[in-house]
Design a protein around this motif. Sequence first.
Motif, mmCIF file in Angstrom:
data_model
loop_
_atom_site.group_PDB
_atom_site.id
_atom_site.type_symbol
_atom_site.label_atom_id
_atom_site.label_comp_id
_atom_site.label_asym_id
_atom_site.label_seq_id
_atom_site.Cartn_x
_atom_site.Cartn_y
_atom_site.Cartn_z
ATOM 1 N N UNK A 263 1.013 -1.284 0.056
ATOM 2 C CA UNK A 263 0.128 -0.044 0.066
ATOM 3 C C UNK A 263 0.738 1.352 0.054
ATOM 4 N N UNK A 264 0.503 2.124 -0.593
ATOM 5 C CA UNK A 264 1.173 3.624 -0.767
ATOM 6 C C UNK A 264 -0.212 4.606 -0.899
ATOM 7 N N UNK B 221 -0.757 -2.101 -4.742
ATOM 8 C CA UNK B 221 -0.540 -2.751 -5.753
ATOM 9 C C UNK B 221 -0.064 -4.610 -5.461
ATOM 10 N N UNK B 222 -0.779 -5.381 -6.100
ATOM 11 C CA UNK B 222 -0.703 -6.715 -6.060
ATOM 12 C C UNK B 222 -0.358 -7.633 -7.299
ATOM 13 N N UNK B 223 0.333 -8.491 -7.271
ATOM 14 C CA UNK B 223 0.452 -9.466 -8.658
ATOM 15 C C UNK B 223 -0.779 -10.468 -8.718
ATOM 16 N N UNK C 37 -3.122 -2.474 -10.081
ATOM 17 C CA UNK C 37 -2.943 -1.157 -9.177
ATOM 18 C C UNK C 37 -4.661 -0.811 -8.891
ATOM 19 N N UNK C 38 -4.867 -0.872 -7.439
ATOM 20 C CA UNK C 38 -6.024 -0.795 -7.086
ATOM 21 C C UNK C 38 -6.279 0.390 -6.034
ATOM 22 N N UNK C 39 -7.124 1.409 -6.463
ATOM 23 C CA UNK C 39 -7.466 2.590 -5.690
ATOM 24 C C UNK C 39 -8.746 2.324 -4.570
ATOM 25 N N UNK C 40 -8.477 2.535 -3.382
ATOM 26 C CA UNK C 40 -9.535 2.343 -2.485
ATOM 27 C C UNK C 40 -10.153 3.869 -1.946
ATOM 28 N N UNK C 41 -11.212 3.586 -1.783
ATOM 29 C CA UNK C 41 -12.072 5.012 -1.014
ATOM 30 C C UNK C 41 -11.630 4.855 0.217
ATOM 31 N N UNK C 42 -12.034 6.145 0.977
ATOM 32 C CA UNK C 42 -11.690 6.258 2.441
ATOM 33 C C UNK C 42 -12.689 5.318 3.284
ATOM 34 N N UNK C 43 -13.571 4.658 2.660
ATOM 35 C CA UNK C 43 -14.350 3.763 3.433
ATOM 36 C C UNK C 43 -13.970 2.172 3.182
ATOM 37 N N UNK C 44 -12.736 2.050 2.625
ATOM 38 C CA UNK C 44 -12.020 0.834 2.363
ATOM 39 C C UNK C 44 -12.951 -0.154 1.394
ATOM 40 N N UNK C 45 -13.449 0.715 0.206
ATOM 41 C CA UNK C 45 -13.893 0.019 -0.621
ATOM 42 C C UNK C 45 -12.961 0.166 -2.044
ATOM 43 N N UNK D 290 -2.194 -4.548 -15.174
ATOM 44 C CA UNK D 290 -0.811 -4.404 -16.310
ATOM 45 C C UNK D 290 -0.765 -5.893 -16.457
ATOM 46 N N UNK D 291 -0.282 -6.353 -17.923
ATOM 47 C CA UNK D 291 0.027 -7.547 -18.026
ATOM 48 C C UNK D 291 1.363 -7.534 -18.018
ATOM 49 N N UNK D 292 2.015 -8.682 -17.554
ATOM 50 C CA UNK D 292 3.652 -9.039 -18.010
ATOM 51 C C UNK D 292 3.785 -9.379 -19.172
ATOM 52 N N UNK D 293 4.822 -8.938 -19.876
ATOM 53 C CA UNK D 293 5.498 -9.335 -21.455
ATOM 54 C C UNK D 293 5.335 -11.050 -21.165
ATOM 55 N N UNK D 294 5.051 -11.606 -22.176
ATOM 56 C CA UNK D 294 5.399 -13.142 -22.451
ATOM 57 C C UNK D 294 6.792 -13.311 -22.471
ATOM 58 N N UNK D 295 7.013 -14.489 -21.818
ATOM 59 C CA UNK D 295 8.489 -15.030 -21.791
ATOM 60 C C UNK D 295 9.056 -15.205 -23.215
ATOM 61 N N UNK D 296 10.293 -15.094 -23.417
ATOM 62 C CA UNK D 296 10.808 -15.195 -24.708
ATOM 63 C C UNK D 296 10.866 -16.730 -25.067
#
Length: 271
Positions: free
Chosen positions: A217-218, A223-225, A242-250, A257-263
């Motif tokens: 959290x910031x 942020x979570x994978x 990346x998840x934005x929360x309200x002041x009420x915790x919702x 965001x998607x990771x690039x596919x492995x080579x």
Amino acid sequence: MMDENQPLDVVEVRITIAARPETVFAYFREPAAFERWMGSGSSIVASPGGQVRVAYPTGDFAVGMIQEIVPDQRIVMTWGYERGPSELPPGSTRVEITLTPVEGGTRVVLRHSGLRAAEARRNHRAGWRYYLASLSHLASSALDAVVDRALDAYVEAWGAVDAAQRRRLLEQCCDPKGVFRDAMGYVEGLDDLVDYIGTAQRFSPGVKLVRNGPAARSHGFVSHGWRMTQPDGAIVMTGTNTVEFTGDGRIRSVTGFWDPPPPPPPASSAQ
């Protein structure tokens, strides 16, 4: 951008905090909370005429006197230094802080007037930016107790085939006007999100969304994978939300965001 109508001796700093005004104002009202925010040795008497002292690691103190206080809305105090620039003695400047409820939290505006020197304005702007950021992170710390539960309900909703169950899970964790966005889609509101998840399930039957690791959290953002797996456990895709929360915790918004596919593996060489 500077307001052309703003006096030249004023510094204004603004921030939106993912917490209710009464939660933010507690850091001005409660001495222990004020000290956690401003640093060890700092103190406040939250009433008109009450003294404010902010301790710095150098051993110096900023001092002031509260001129006006409206609980959960506004605090005005004088500001100066016991030791420091001769042009900024105690009582020489004025700090006004207002708190306004906004969608998702509290808008905080700090105006520090009486700073005639450009260097003083520059230094105080940097200092107040730091202190308001610290206030935001502290005031939104109550989210730490609800983040995991909200994220788990959200991820579970992506696996709920029954639309009614999916809605119940989203209602537990999401703001009714919540937004989801990633490279493949954008939706606003629970009705559209319930439908969007159902569509994704039809295009990828049996694929499961799983949360990877702990959330970080910031302020009011987390942020979570994540990973998407097939029924046999094979990983289809990984990424980060990346998840934005309200002041009420919702959950107010989720940006995926998607990771690039492995080579591809190197081609085997002929022997």
